[in-house]
Motif scaffolding. Structure first.
Motif, PDB file in Angstrom:
ATOM      1  N   ILE A  43       0.879  -1.206   0.035  1.00 19.60           N
ATOM      2  CA  ILE A  43      -0.153  -0.073  -0.108  1.00 19.60           C
ATOM      3  C   ILE A  43       0.919   1.292   0.032  1.00 19.60           C
ATOM      4  CG2 ILE A  43      -1.808   1.262   1.410  1.00 19.60           C
ATOM      5  CD1 ILE A  43      -2.768  -1.241   2.469  1.00 19.60           C
ATOM      6  N   THR A  76       0.934   5.341   0.489  1.00 15.25           N
ATOM      7  CA  THR A  76       0.240   6.327   1.225  1.00 15.25           C
ATOM      8  C   THR A  76       0.837   7.653   0.766  1.00 15.25           C
ATOM      9  OG1 THR A  76      -0.327   4.932   3.056  1.00 15.25           O
ATOM     10  CG2 THR A  76      -1.021   7.228   3.073  1.00 15.25           C
ATOM     11  N   GLY A 113      -9.303   6.825   0.568  1.00 17.36           N
ATOM     12  CA  GLY A 113      -8.476   7.918   1.713  1.00 17.36           C
ATOM     13  C   GLY A 113      -9.536   8.486   2.734  1.00 17.36           C
ATOM     14  N   ARG A 114      -8.862   9.434   3.303  1.00 17.42           N
ATOM     15  CA  ARG A 114      -9.602  10.134   4.126  1.00 17.42           C
ATOM     16  C   ARG A 114      -8.986  11.291   4.634  1.00 17.42           C
ATOM     17  NH1 ARG A 114      -8.866   5.575   8.894  1.00 17.42           N
ATOM     18  NH2 ARG A 114      -6.732   5.406   8.681  1.00 17.42           N
ATOM     19  N   GLU A 165     -14.298   9.423   5.275  1.00 22.00           N
ATOM     20  CA  GLU A 165     -13.364   8.416   4.659  1.00 22.00           C
ATOM     21  C   GLU A 165     -14.410   7.931   3.513  1.00 22.00           C
ATOM     22  OE1 GLU A 165     -11.270   4.689   6.411  1.00 22.00           O
ATOM     23  OE2 GLU A 165     -13.388   4.065   5.875  1.00 22.00           O
ATOM     24  N   GLU A 212      -4.975  11.684   3.497  1.00 25.78           N
ATOM     25  CA  GLU A 212      -4.295  10.489   3.210  1.00 25.78           C
ATOM     26  C   GLU A 212      -4.995   9.936   1.979  1.00 25.78           C
ATOM     27  OE1 GLU A 212      -3.728   8.089   6.636  1.00 25.78           O
ATOM     28  OE2 GLU A 212      -5.304   6.796   6.047  1.00 25.78           O
ATOM     29  N   ASN A 249      -4.486   6.283  -0.457  1.00 27.27           N
ATOM     30  CA  ASN A 249      -3.814   4.980  -0.257  1.00 27.27           C
ATOM     31  C   ASN A 249      -4.004   4.247  -1.807  1.00 27.27           C
ATOM     32  OD1 ASN A 249      -3.075   4.911   2.111  1.00 27.27           O
ATOM     33  ND2 ASN A 249      -4.577   3.421   3.112  1.00 27.27           N
TER      34      ASN A 249
END
Ligand SMILES: *[C@@H]1O[C@H](CO)[C@@H](O)[C@H](O)[C@H]1NC(C)=O
Ligand SMILES: *[C@@H]1O[C@H](CO)[C@@H](O)[C@H](O)[C@H]1NC(C)=O
Ligand SMILES: *[C@@H]1O[C@H](CO)[C@@H](O)[C@H](O)[C@H]1NC(C)=O
Length: 449
Positions: free
Chosen positions: A326, A328, A355-356, A367, A405, A407
């Motif tokens: 993953i 990020t 992401g969130r 999210e 963030e 992912n």
């Protein structure tokens, strides 16, 4: 013509809908209690695409007329002859966005254009960079497009770019992502007080599509790998840096992605179908402001100069056997004008894992997770789960440091991926304080004693 329709109960409005009517240039009118909600589908200009073709124009498009508040928006690419949706595995929607500008009356259609070289683009960007689409339109000098009061401070704005609001924007995920605001919220359009005398409001669509039929490497094509497009300079004629392997600078308007041997041109007439619902503007409407957070922003603090690139690359993970791979990407950004969070969703490409974003206290505010397609479209993000907290329950302060963030799976290396969080806020409702009753006052007095 007014035609009575059967009462179609919508789940969320089951008890309120009393009638559906066809009215006003084909819009459907739903009367909900005292409110009239109009719904209509519009179509962008038809264009013909063949295997490998890229289209990326900015065009003047239809939009509901009048002083209105937009409540919802959905869209997808359709075959212009059959009206059927087109699978993403055949026509990939890299992104689209809609924006309004003021143009001198009578000129709005003249401003539609393919992107043009932008000699005054900032050169300091070595690799990926966010472009200001206004630089790319063939502005006729006599049309004198004016932004004036439409210049809304934006998260990624710098002196050169991105002062314009793109209230409606997304990509392939639009198929299953409805942008919507609950009553009494809405995105206000057609407010003529925003424009100078002699100007009118015009809406423009930038739609970027890639025809994936018959291409050698579909993922390489929609990740815009430069070698597959056989380009060495970008749309502005700037030579591409050696370390720029893929992204928007390689798949610009009228470029072509490499085809398998023997694949024939097979023009297909296509257009974007976009469906909106709206109400007439009145004082009860609570206006929505729209922003986006961009995970590529590398500024250290919200008060530093924005450094948004719009897209980024992901290296293939090296320890994939023992760890989940993953990648990020994170940023810290602030909203120029905060408010209650009304709606948000993330724009990601294929390979996205969601992401969130968090408030300054580190609490998750939203999210947004991808919804992948089926069959031939299984590798495409066809939807993103939205956040629509109860209005007033999540508030964001002006320039509060929001951490975002994003992912992606790094099973494979990727180029030109995006992580753009669309964030819609509105001024908080100021609660009228109930006057204290005599009993309350007695209680307060007693508790002091
Ligand atoms: C790639 O571009 C070069 C120069 O523009 C051209 O000579 C060559 O034929 C192109 N190759 C392909 C496969 O289109
Ligand atoms: C992103 O990945 C990190 C690291 O694996 C994980 O802790 C986080 O929960 C992920 N976030 C989302 C939104 O999936
Ligand atoms: C990586 O790929 C494998 C199969 O190719 C898959 O099982 C796994 O879920 C992938 N990992 C991520 C993070 O997507």
């Amino acid at each position: 013509m007014w035609t009575m329709w059967t009462v179609q109960r919508r789940r969320e409005r089951a008890t309120l809908v009393v009638a559906l009517l066809v009215c006003c240039a084909g819009a459907i009118l739903e009367v909900e209690g005292v409110e009239k909600v109009y719904t209509k589908s519009f179509f962008s200009p038809v264009f013909e695409t063949s295997p490998g073709n890229v289209f990326d124009p900015h065009q003047n498009v239809q939009f509901p007329e009048g002083h209105l508040a937009i409540r919802s928006f959905t869209c997808e690419m359709v075959d212009a002859d059959t009206g059927e949706p087109i699978p993403l595995s055949e026509l990939y929607v890299h992104h689209w966005f809609l924006y309004k500008i003021g143009v001198k009356k009578g000129f709005k259609a003249l401003l539609s254009s393919a992107p043009l070289p932008a000699p005054h683009l900032p050169r300091r960007y070595a690799t990926h960079y966010l472009r200001n689409p206004l630089h790319r339109m063939a502005f006729r000098p006599e049309a004198q497009p004016v932004q004036g009061r439409l210049k809304v401070p934006q998260v990624c704005a710098t002196e050169e770019s991105m002062n314009r609001e793109d209230p409606f924007a997304a990509g392939a995920e639009s198929r299953h992502t409805e942008i919507s605001f609950p009553a009494p919220y809405g995105y206000v359009t057609g407010d003529m007080s925003e424009y100078e005398e002699g100007y009118e409001e015009a809406w423009y669509l930038n739609l970027h599509t890639i025809d994936l039929r018959g291409v050698v490497d579909p993922r390489g094509c929609f990740e815009c790998r430069c070698d597959l497009y056989n380009v060495t300079v970008d749309v502005d004629g700037h030579p591409l840096p050696d370390d720029y392997k893929g992204g928007l600078r390689c798949c610009y308007h009228l470029t072509n992605c490499a085809l398998k041997p023997g694949v024939q041109a097979k023009p297909r007439r296509t257009q974007l179908k976009y469906t909106m619902s709206w109400v007439d503007y009145d004082e009860s409407v609570r206006p929505i402001r729209s922003y986006f957070l961009d995970a590529t922003d590398t500024r250290a603090s919200v008060y530093d100069r924005a450094d948004c690139k719009g897209e980024y690359d992901i290296p293939k993970c090296t320890d994939g056997t023992t760890h989940e791979c993953i990648h990020t990407q994170q940023c810290v950004e602030g909203l120029p004008n905060g408010g209650d969070l009304i709606f948000a969703f993330l724009h990601q490409h294929s390979g996205g894992l969601g992401g969130r974003f968090f408030n300054e206290a580190g609490e998750t505010l939203c999210e947004s997770l991808p919804i992948y397609g089926h069959g031939n479209d299984a590798s495409f993000v066809e939807g993103m789960s939205p956040c629509n907290p109860k209005p007033g329950s999540v508030s964001i302060r002006t320039m509060e440091a929001l951490r975002m963030e994003s992912n992606y799976s790094s099973n494979v290396s990727r180029t030109g991926v995006m992580a753009i969080m669309k964030v819609y806020v509105a001024d908080p409702v100021v609660e009228e304080l109930e006057p204290l009753t005599v009993r309350d006052i007695e209680q307060v007095v007693n508790s002091v004693e």
